[in-house]
Scaffold this active site. Structure first.
Site, PDB file in Angstrom:
ATOM      1  N   ASP A  67       1.144 -16.710  -9.593  1.00 48.90           N
ATOM      2  CA  ASP A  67       0.736 -16.025 -11.196  1.00 48.90           C
ATOM      3  C   ASP A  67       2.142 -15.346 -11.401  1.00 48.90           C
ATOM      4  O   ASP A  67       2.425 -14.280 -10.658  1.00 48.90           O
ATOM      5  CB  ASP A  67       0.227 -15.302 -11.540  1.00 48.90           C
ATOM      6  CG  ASP A  67      -0.414 -14.253 -12.556  1.00 48.90           C
ATOM      7  OD1 ASP A  67       0.592 -15.495 -14.120  1.00 48.90           O
ATOM      8  OD2 ASP A  67      -1.436 -14.207 -12.971  1.00 48.90           O
ATOM      9  N   TYR A 157       4.598 -16.750 -28.833  1.00 54.09           N
ATOM     10  CA  TYR A 157       5.383 -17.788 -28.369  1.00 54.09           C
ATOM     11  C   TYR A 157       6.399 -17.948 -28.992  1.00 54.09           C
ATOM     12  O   TYR A 157       7.567 -17.770 -28.550  1.00 54.09           O
ATOM     13  CB  TYR A 157       5.030 -19.243 -28.630  1.00 54.09           C
ATOM     14  CG  TYR A 157       5.461 -20.034 -27.678  1.00 54.09           C
ATOM     15  CD1 TYR A 157       4.774 -20.116 -26.225  1.00 54.09           C
ATOM     16  CD2 TYR A 157       5.901 -21.266 -28.918  1.00 54.09           C
ATOM     17  CE1 TYR A 157       5.676 -21.494 -25.802  1.00 54.09           C
ATOM     18  CE2 TYR A 157       6.385 -21.752 -27.795  1.00 54.09           C
ATOM     19  CZ  TYR A 157       6.270 -22.150 -26.401  1.00 54.09           C
ATOM     20  OH  TYR A 157       7.119 -22.854 -26.223  1.00 54.09           O
ATOM     21  N   VAL A 190       8.599 -32.275 -26.017  1.00 50.94           N
ATOM     22  CA  VAL A 190       8.761 -33.001 -24.791  1.00 50.94           C
ATOM     23  C   VAL A 190       7.358 -33.175 -25.266  1.00 50.94           C
ATOM     24  O   VAL A 190       6.330 -32.713 -24.704  1.00 50.94           O
ATOM     25  CB  VAL A 190       9.183 -31.438 -23.534  1.00 50.94           C
ATOM     26  CG1 VAL A 190       9.148 -32.287 -22.621  1.00 50.94           C
ATOM     27  CG2 VAL A 190      10.115 -31.275 -24.209  1.00 50.94           C
ATOM     28  N   THR A 192       4.522 -33.654 -23.292  1.00 43.76           N
ATOM     29  CA  THR A 192       4.081 -32.649 -21.411  1.00 43.76           C
ATOM     30  C   THR A 192       1.765 -32.653 -22.533  1.00 43.76           C
ATOM     31  O   THR A 192       2.130 -32.332 -23.108  1.00 43.76           O
ATOM     32  CB  THR A 192       4.238 -31.999 -21.002  1.00 43.76           C
ATOM     33  OG1 THR A 192       4.084 -30.551 -22.100  1.00 43.76           O
ATOM     34  CG2 THR A 192       6.017 -32.318 -21.457  1.00 43.76           C
TER      35      THR A 192
HETATM   36  P1  NAD Z   1       3.186 -27.588 -19.176  1.00 42.46           P
HETATM   37  O1  NAD Z   1       1.640 -26.667 -20.025  1.00 42.46           O
HETATM   38  O2  NAD Z   1       2.712 -29.084 -19.081  1.00 42.46           O
HETATM   39  O3  NAD Z   1       3.911 -26.767 -18.024  1.00 42.46           O
HETATM   40  C1  NAD Z   1       4.074 -25.389 -18.085  1.00 42.46           C
HETATM   41  C2  NAD Z   1       3.074 -24.998 -16.674  1.00 42.46           C
HETATM   42  O4  NAD Z   1       3.789 -23.281 -16.068  1.00 42.46           O
HETATM   43  C3  NAD Z   1       2.089 -25.591 -16.257  1.00 42.46           C
HETATM   44  O5  NAD Z   1       1.926 -26.363 -14.808  1.00 42.46           O
HETATM   45  C4  NAD Z   1       1.058 -24.150 -15.734  1.00 42.46           C
HETATM   46  O6  NAD Z   1      -0.327 -23.655 -14.983  1.00 42.46           O
HETATM   47  C5  NAD Z   1       1.985 -23.551 -15.975  1.00 42.46           C
HETATM   48  N1  NAD Z   1       2.025 -21.960 -15.675  1.00 42.46           N
HETATM   49  C6  NAD Z   1       1.440 -21.383 -16.908  1.00 42.46           C
HETATM   50  N2  NAD Z   1       1.763 -19.831 -16.506  1.00 42.46           N
HETATM   51  C7  NAD Z   1       1.837 -19.663 -15.777  1.00 42.46           C
HETATM   52  C8  NAD Z   1       1.769 -18.313 -14.550  1.00 42.46           C
HETATM   53  N3  NAD Z   1       1.364 -17.171 -15.187  1.00 42.46           N
HETATM   54  N4  NAD Z   1       2.464 -18.879 -13.530  1.00 42.46           N
HETATM   55  C9  NAD Z   1       2.333 -19.436 -13.029  1.00 42.46           C
HETATM   56  N5  NAD Z   1       2.342 -20.702 -13.381  1.00 42.46           N
HETATM   57  C10 NAD Z   1       2.120 -20.873 -14.525  1.00 42.46           C
HETATM   58  O7  NAD Z   1       3.979 -27.564 -20.415  1.00 42.46           O
HETATM   59  P2  NAD Z   1       5.547 -28.289 -20.154  1.00 42.46           P
HETATM   60  O8  NAD Z   1       5.805 -28.865 -21.503  1.00 42.46           O
HETATM   61  O9  NAD Z   1       6.405 -28.509 -18.969  1.00 42.46           O
HETATM   62  O10 NAD Z   1       6.249 -26.599 -20.371  1.00 42.46           O
HETATM   63  C11 NAD Z   1       7.485 -26.097 -19.470  1.00 42.46           C
HETATM   64  C12 NAD Z   1       7.892 -24.982 -20.511  1.00 42.46           C
HETATM   65  O11 NAD Z   1       8.711 -25.729 -21.335  1.00 42.46           O
HETATM   66  C13 NAD Z   1       7.380 -24.168 -20.973  1.00 42.46           C
HETATM   67  O12 NAD Z   1       7.847 -22.566 -20.739  1.00 42.46           O
HETATM   68  C14 NAD Z   1       7.639 -24.270 -22.144  1.00 42.46           C
HETATM   69  O13 NAD Z   1       7.246 -23.050 -23.266  1.00 42.46           O
HETATM   70  C15 NAD Z   1       8.702 -24.892 -21.962  1.00 42.46           C
HETATM   71  N6  NAD Z   1       8.938 -25.718 -23.224  1.00 42.46           N
HETATM   72  C16 NAD Z   1       7.585 -26.690 -23.909  1.00 42.46           C
HETATM   73  C17 NAD Z   1       7.743 -27.656 -24.961  1.00 42.46           C
HETATM   74  C18 NAD Z   1       7.352 -28.789 -24.969  1.00 42.46           C
HETATM   75  O14 NAD Z   1       7.563 -29.569 -26.656  1.00 42.46           O
HETATM   76  N7  NAD Z   1       6.352 -29.107 -23.900  1.00 42.46           N
HETATM   77  C19 NAD Z   1       8.963 -26.581 -26.138  1.00 42.46           C
HETATM   78  C20 NAD Z   1       9.554 -26.477 -26.221  1.00 42.46           C
HETATM   79  C21 NAD Z   1      10.012 -25.243 -24.646  1.00 42.46           C
END
Ligand code: NAD
Length: 262
Positions: A67, A157, A190, A192
């Protein structure tokens, strides 16, 4: 392909899936030893998918069920990196959560603290514990968001993503003399699990992207690879939007469309 990453190490948080898994896979393909950190349990299929994606490079993938918001996680990781004695040239603070996306007056203190603890404190701890291990030439990238550049109703957020940009700038100033660069990437929308898990939001987000399609995780990871490597050697303290035009035109693009101008 250059041999820059051969014999070097990089840490990616939130690496089991999504954007983290993409950059982990790309770094492995470049020859890096990747410490993939995620709090998902070992039985989660995302880990198996990451190992499978690593393919012939799987021996250089260390999967760590940790974590980011816990200081002990970083102590454990720092010990492993020190023992392995490979230069740590990259850190991607990518792990993030949205929480329930409540507004300021609806958000609970618990939601507020949890989101900030993962998204912001996690990155702080990463830099705090690992930057002292990084040599000259190393690069840190923090994953903010376009909602860290614009207003967004999801209070905790959005605040965490604005604050990450501040953290990055503070760290870039401190670490410049040591030859360590620190930048922020601000992805737009993105495709995801983070947004797929909310069908109504997923649908609504389509209407703010001038390029008219969401980014793939790989499209973000390509920019991360550039920022982590030597070809971006003079880039530090920057916020780089990778968003298909959302921050530059997301307000007036839908208006232009509705008026039939664009
Ligand atoms: P995602 O939810 O698929 O991936 C996030 C990953 O972080 C997951 O595998 C989750 O288990 C892990 N995680 C969460 N909390 C954690 C913790 N405390 N310790 C360890 N691991 C942890 O989403 P994503 O889109 O790949 O997100 C990646 C980053 O991009 C994030 O910071 C998100 O805020 C950012 N982001 C995403 C978007 C979008 O549209 N998807 C847009 C802007 C920014």
């Amino acid at each position: 392909m250059s041999d820059y990453w051969q014999g070097k190490a990089a840490v990616v948080t939130g690496a089991a899936r999504g954007q983290g898994a993409s950059i982990a896979r790309m770094l492995l393909q470049q020859g890096a030893h990747v410490y993939a950190m995620d709090w998902l349990g070992a039985a989660d299929p995302a880990w198996a998918a990451l190992r499978a994606a690593a393919g012939e490079h799987a021996a250089k993938l260390s999967c760590l069920e940790l974590d980011v918001s816990a200081p002990e996680s970083w102590d454990t990781l720092a010990q492993q990196i020190t023992a392995a004695a490979e230069p740590l040239l990259g850190l991607v603070n990518n792990a993030g959560i949205t929480g329930p996306r409540n507004t300021v007056t609806k958000a609970s203190l618990q939601e507020w603290e949890r989101v900030l603890r993962v998204n912001l404190t996690g990155a702080f701890l990463g830099i705090n514990r690992l930057a002292p291990l990084m040599p000259k030439g190393a690069s840190i990238v923090n994953i903010s968001s376009t909602v860290g550049m614009t207003g967004y109703y999801s209070a905790a957020y959005s605040t965490s993503k604005w604050a990450l940009r501040g953290l990055s700038k503070s760290a870039s100033i401190e670490l410049a003399a040591a030859g360590i660069r620190v930048n922020c990437v601000c992805p737009g929308v993105v495709d995801t699990e983070m947004i797929r898990s909310n069908a109504a939001l997923y649908q609504a987000l389509q209407s703010i992207i001038p390029m008219q399609q969401m980014a793939s995780a790989d499209q973000i990871a390509e920019v991360l690879l550039f920022l982590l490597g030597p070809t971006s050697s003079y880039v530090t303290g920057a916020d780089i939007a990778v968003d298909g035009g959302v921050t530059s035109g997301g307000t007036y693009w839908p208006i232009g469309r509705s008026l039939g101008v664009v």
